[in-house]
Design a protein around this motif. Structure first.
Motif, PDB file in Angstrom:
ATOM      1  N   THR A   1       0.821  -1.203   0.000  1.00  0.00           N
ATOM      2  CA  THR A   1       0.000   0.000   0.000  1.00  0.00           C
ATOM      3  C   THR A   1       0.859   1.258   0.000  1.00  0.00           C
ATOM      4  O   THR A   1       2.045   1.228   0.329  1.00  0.00           O
ATOM      5  CB  THR A   1      -0.899   0.029   1.247  1.00  0.00           C
ATOM      6  N   LEU A   2       0.226   2.370  -0.357  1.00  0.00           N
ATOM      7  CA  LEU A   2       0.907   3.652  -0.233  1.00  0.00           C
ATOM      8  C   LEU A   2       1.296   3.898   1.217  1.00  0.00           C
ATOM      9  O   LEU A   2       2.370   4.448   1.498  1.00  0.00           O
ATOM     10  CB  LEU A   2       0.012   4.781  -0.752  1.00  0.00           C
ATOM     11  N   ARG A   3       0.459   3.470   2.148  1.00  0.00           N
ATOM     12  CA  ARG A   3       0.766   3.664   3.568  1.00  0.00           C
ATOM     13  C   ARG A   3       2.080   2.972   3.946  1.00  0.00           C
ATOM     14  O   ARG A   3       2.924   3.549   4.632  1.00  0.00           O
ATOM     15  CB  ARG A   3      -0.380   3.119   4.417  1.00  0.00           C
ATOM     16  N   SER A   4       2.272   1.730   3.493  1.00  0.00           N
ATOM     17  CA  SER A   4       3.524   1.032   3.810  1.00  0.00           C
ATOM     18  C   SER A   4       4.700   1.687   3.097  1.00  0.00           C
ATOM     19  O   SER A   4       5.792   1.816   3.661  1.00  0.00           O
ATOM     20  CB  SER A   4       3.428  -0.443   3.428  1.00  0.00           C
TER      21      SER A   4
ATOM     22  N   ARG B   1       5.125  -2.863 -11.023  1.00  0.00           N
ATOM     23  CA  ARG B   1       5.896  -2.041 -10.091  1.00  0.00           C
ATOM     24  C   ARG B   1       4.968  -1.615  -8.959  1.00  0.00           C
ATOM     25  O   ARG B   1       3.997  -0.906  -9.188  1.00  0.00           O
ATOM     26  CB  ARG B   1       6.469  -0.822 -10.810  1.00  0.00           C
ATOM     27  N   THR B   2       5.256  -2.045  -7.758  1.00  0.00           N
ATOM     28  CA  THR B   2       4.432  -1.670  -6.621  1.00  0.00           C
ATOM     29  C   THR B   2       4.694  -0.215  -6.230  1.00  0.00           C
ATOM     30  O   THR B   2       5.657   0.408  -6.691  1.00  0.00           O
ATOM     31  CB  THR B   2       4.722  -2.568  -5.411  1.00  0.00           C
ATOM     32  N   VAL B   3       3.834   0.322  -5.376  1.00  0.00           N
ATOM     33  CA  VAL B   3       4.082   1.661  -4.845  1.00  0.00           C
ATOM     34  C   VAL B   3       5.425   1.693  -4.132  1.00  0.00           C
ATOM     35  O   VAL B   3       6.195   2.665  -4.239  1.00  0.00           O
ATOM     36  CB  VAL B   3       2.961   2.086  -3.868  1.00  0.00           C
TER      37      VAL B   3
ATOM     38  N   GLY C   1      -1.782   9.717  -2.989  1.00  0.00           N
ATOM     39  CA  GLY C   1      -3.059   9.060  -3.240  1.00  0.00           C
ATOM     40  C   GLY C   1      -3.699   8.603  -1.953  1.00  0.00           C
ATOM     41  O   GLY C   1      -3.335   9.040  -0.852  1.00  0.00           O
ATOM     42  N   ASN C   2      -4.643   7.685  -2.083  1.00  0.00           N
ATOM     43  CA  ASN C   2      -5.295   7.096  -0.925  1.00  0.00           C
ATOM     44  C   ASN C   2      -4.286   6.221  -0.180  1.00  0.00           C
ATOM     45  O   ASN C   2      -3.575   5.433  -0.802  1.00  0.00           O
ATOM     46  CB  ASN C   2      -6.486   6.246  -1.391  1.00  0.00           C
ATOM     47  N   PRO C   3      -4.193   6.336   1.147  1.00  0.00           N
ATOM     48  CA  PRO C   3      -3.154   5.598   1.868  1.00  0.00           C
ATOM     49  C   PRO C   3      -3.248   4.082   1.724  1.00  0.00           C
ATOM     50  O   PRO C   3      -2.236   3.389   1.853  1.00  0.00           O
ATOM     51  CB  PRO C   3      -3.331   6.029   3.322  1.00  0.00           C
ATOM     52  N   VAL C   4      -4.444   3.551   1.474  1.00  0.00           N
ATOM     53  CA  VAL C   4      -4.567   2.100   1.321  1.00  0.00           C
ATOM     54  C   VAL C   4      -4.538   1.675  -0.140  1.00  0.00           C
ATOM     55  O   VAL C   4      -4.719   0.498  -0.461  1.00  0.00           O
ATOM     56  CB  VAL C   4      -5.855   1.576   1.994  1.00  0.00           C
ATOM     57  N   ALA C   5      -4.291   2.614  -1.039  1.00  0.00           N
ATOM     58  CA  ALA C   5      -4.231   2.290  -2.467  1.00  0.00           C
ATOM     59  C   ALA C   5      -3.014   1.436  -2.769  1.00  0.00           C
ATOM     60  O   ALA C   5      -1.970   1.556  -2.125  1.00  0.00           O
ATOM     61  CB  ALA C   5      -4.205   3.567  -3.293  1.00  0.00           C
TER      62      ALA C   5
END
Length: 660
Positions: free
Chosen positions: A482-485, A534-536, A617-621
């Protein structure tokens, strides 16, 4: 996410003169500037999640030498991934045999006894499904090869076809087996149409008896066009990160599942048919086709320093499937075998750096690389349990390297976690033995990384050992990327920059995961037979690596206003002495926009050019194969003043690069 950008680029500025590009010419703005490692951000490659065979290694045939067996994985055998073909009334037998093999390292082979070759276009033979089907691209060539030996009096003609499940042929070649000794046949197959689900068929078109081994298919278009090379798209996504170094080949793979499964570098060089395949500790098979020569070659191809890691003469403490921290599966090599093992370690250094007149330098030259690979670092051990057996053997290896090759920097280990008994013992031992670099590993939740951004601030600068953060990742809910991680990792990496005087290297782990074949999640890059995701987290690692500096300057940027009191808001400012560029990184993990004060006073900015790369973006995206660009960097030009405030959007990483 583009709506986040509309207010970012509202600053007007006068621009001015270029700053000189050498480190001594970069103006020192305050006494707290310090040099940091220019090699801070790199990658760690381990053959986990089918990262090598079925991944980066471009071989398309699975189980090409018929060496799969149940010890690799329950239910596997010599014909796993193969299918017996008897077409158009052909009949005969297919057996796996071991008498008089191609060589002792490759004991199994198949024998086709063709009693009747059938009618029409069919024949008797075998087919290989590859790794979840073979991906073919229209207009490209594929290099087929096989070793065969004739057991009958008459030559046997054979046809090789690339087919789909409906029998459609996408390309073919023919050859005739006529030698009663093992002989290699090679051919190029031109593909007429694209598909993602082909298989390879080898069928005999005449009566006789023939042995087959090392059945291989490679795309001609490997990375850099290398023979026995790498899958071009996967290698390119690594190269795009511009890593300063590559650590290989592991990981737990190195010390193996028991002493007999220990990774031995000498087994992975030379002709591929003579290399020694073995069980992979992660529950499958490794052909050693991607071996030490290919690793060194890849490092050179992408401009990264090689950092090979060898076992410390002990097996993984989790040997035997006891995957838990503190288990006691570790076995130590008998002391009477240590001198031979130490010789192997020293021979590796000679293989990498020795002249062509040396024994192992000559072997490197025979492989096509007479020039040295310029090895500087070597890792000994991987997150080992710090036992007396480990300490004794590490010391023997370390002392031998230091005596014979004082120019080589040895990387030690401090166990599998950021704290605890092995961590404490590992560091005590490293200090006692004057180990130059210590490898730390840890995987935690995003909150841990936000809460420990002062970890290396507290390390004792008087200790000679530097740090290599060899494996780290923030594990979000369900281990999603996720973007959060990713932002938690970015925040922590600003702390690595701030401590770049003692943190010399860092690398996310694991690097690759083949969809449907993962033993570990999350991974930095996911892939299938024809797609790469490609991950975030990948973009965070890439942005830090591409925008690394070698001087840390705390006076360049600071939180302003409400940002001063926010836990999830961090900044970092570095300089690249080679280019003279100023690089600002701002991580905002909070819900709202926060400001960062950027201070360029004392620098001539009359001709400055700046750009801002924003990841938000959205933190869980997360990026998925269905939506691979959910969160990707966007670049815009940015106008700057000597001092200005940058509004960092909520849940964002901003990288501002200023060319003076």
């Amino acid at each position: 996410m583009k709506y986040y950008l509309k207010f970012v680029f509202l600053y007007t500025v006068s621009c001015f003169v270029t700053v000189a590009t050498h480190a001594q010419d970069v103006p020192v703005k305050n006494s707290k500037e310090k040099p940091i490692s220019p090699d801070l951000f790199g990658i760690f490659f381990e053959d986990i999640n089918y990262a090598a065979d079925g991944g980066l290694y471009a071989e398309m045939v699975q189980n090409r030498s018929f060496e799969y067996n149940p010890s690799d994985r329950k239910g596997w055998h010599s014909l796993t991934a193969w299918k017996y073909l008897a077409e158009d009334f052909a009949y005969g037998t297919l057996t796996v045999e071991t008498s008089e093999p191609l060589n002792e390292n490759n004991p199994h082979y198949t024998v086709l006894n063709i009693e009747d070759e059938g009618q029409g276009k069919g024949g008797l033979g075998l087919a290989n499904s590859g790794f979840d089907g073979m991906v073919l691209k229209e207009g490209e060539n594929y290099n087929f090869s096989v070793w065969s030996r004739l057991f009958s009096e008459s030559a046997v003609p054979l046809r090789v076809e690339l087919r789909d499940k409906e029998g459609k042929v996408y390309g073919h070649t023919t050859w005739t087996a006529e030698s009663t000794d093992w002989k290699k046949y090679e051919a190029r197959i031109a593909v007429t149409q694209s598909t993602d689900s082909a298989y390879l068929a080898v069928v005999a078109k005449g009566k006789g008896k023939i042995a087959l081994d090392m059945v291989s298919l490679f795309p001609e278009n490997t990375f850099k066009g290398r023979a026995n090379g790498l899958r071009a798209d996967l290698a390119r996504v690594i190269a795009d990160m511009r890593p300063a170094f590559v650590r290989f080949p592991g990981g737990c793979l190195v010390h193996g599942d028991g002493l007999e499964n220990m990774y031995r570098w000498k087994n992975t060089i030379g002709p591929v048919e003579e290399r020694v395949p073995q069980k992979n500790i992660w529950g499958y098979h490794q052909t050693a086709g991607l071996g030490y020569f290919e690793y060194f070659q890849f490092c050179e191809d992408i401009g990264a320093k090689p950092l090979p890691v060898l076992a410390a003469a002990v097996s993984c403490q989790n040997s035997g499937g006891t995957w838990r921290i503190g288990s006691i599966g570790q076995k130590a090599m008998p002391l009477e075998d240590m001198q031979d093992y130490i010789r192997d370690v020293l021979d590796l250094i000679e293989y990498a750096n020795g002249p062509v007149t040396s024994t192992w330098g000559a072997k490197r030259a025979e492989a096509g690389h007479p020039q040295p690979f310029n090895l500087e670092y070597i890792g000994i051990g991987n997150e080992d349990k710090i036992t007396p057996g480990f300490e004794e053997r590490f010391k023997m290896i370390h002392d031998a390297i230091r005596e014979k090759h004082p120019e080589i920097i040895v990387v030690g280990t401090s166990g599998p976690s950021h704290s605890g008994e092995d961590y404490e013992k590992g560091w005590e031992f490293a200090k006692r033995e004057n180990v130059a670099l210590v490898d730390e590993h840890y995987y935690e939740k995003p909150e841990w990384f936000w809460n420990n951004r002062e970890r290396y601030d507290k390390y004792d600068r008087t200790v000679p050992a530097d740090i290599y953060l060899g494996e780290f990742a923030a594990h979000d809910t369900d281990r999603k990327n996720t973007l959060r991680s990713a932002l938690a990792e970015a925040a922590y990496m600003t702390h690595l920059e701030r401590n770049g005087d003692i943190v010399r290297f860092s690398s996310y782990a694991p690097l690759f995961g083949r969809v449907g074949h993962t033993q570990w999640n999350p991974n930095l890059i996911y892939f299938t037979g024809d797609k790469v995701l490609r991950t975030v987290n990948y973009y965070v690692q890439q942005l830090f690596s591409v925008n690394r500096g070698d001087i840390y300057d705390p006076g360049l940027v600071s939180p302003s206003g409400r940002g001063k009191d926010k836990k999830a808001f961090v900044v970092s400012g570095v300089k690249d002495s080679e280019t003279g560029d100023i690089i600002i990184k701002i991580v905002n993990g909070e819900e709202g926009e926060l400001g960062a004060d950027i201070n360029l006073s004392g620098l001539d900015i009359s001709k400055a050019e700046a750009e801002c790369i924003l990841l938000t973006g959205n933190p869980v995206a997360e990026n998925t194969f269905e939506a691979p660009e959910t969160v990707v960097p966007e670049t815009r030009s940015l106008r700057v003043n000597e001092t200005f405030t940058y509004p960092a959007p909520a849940h964002s990483l901003s990288v501002i690069r200023i060319k003076l």
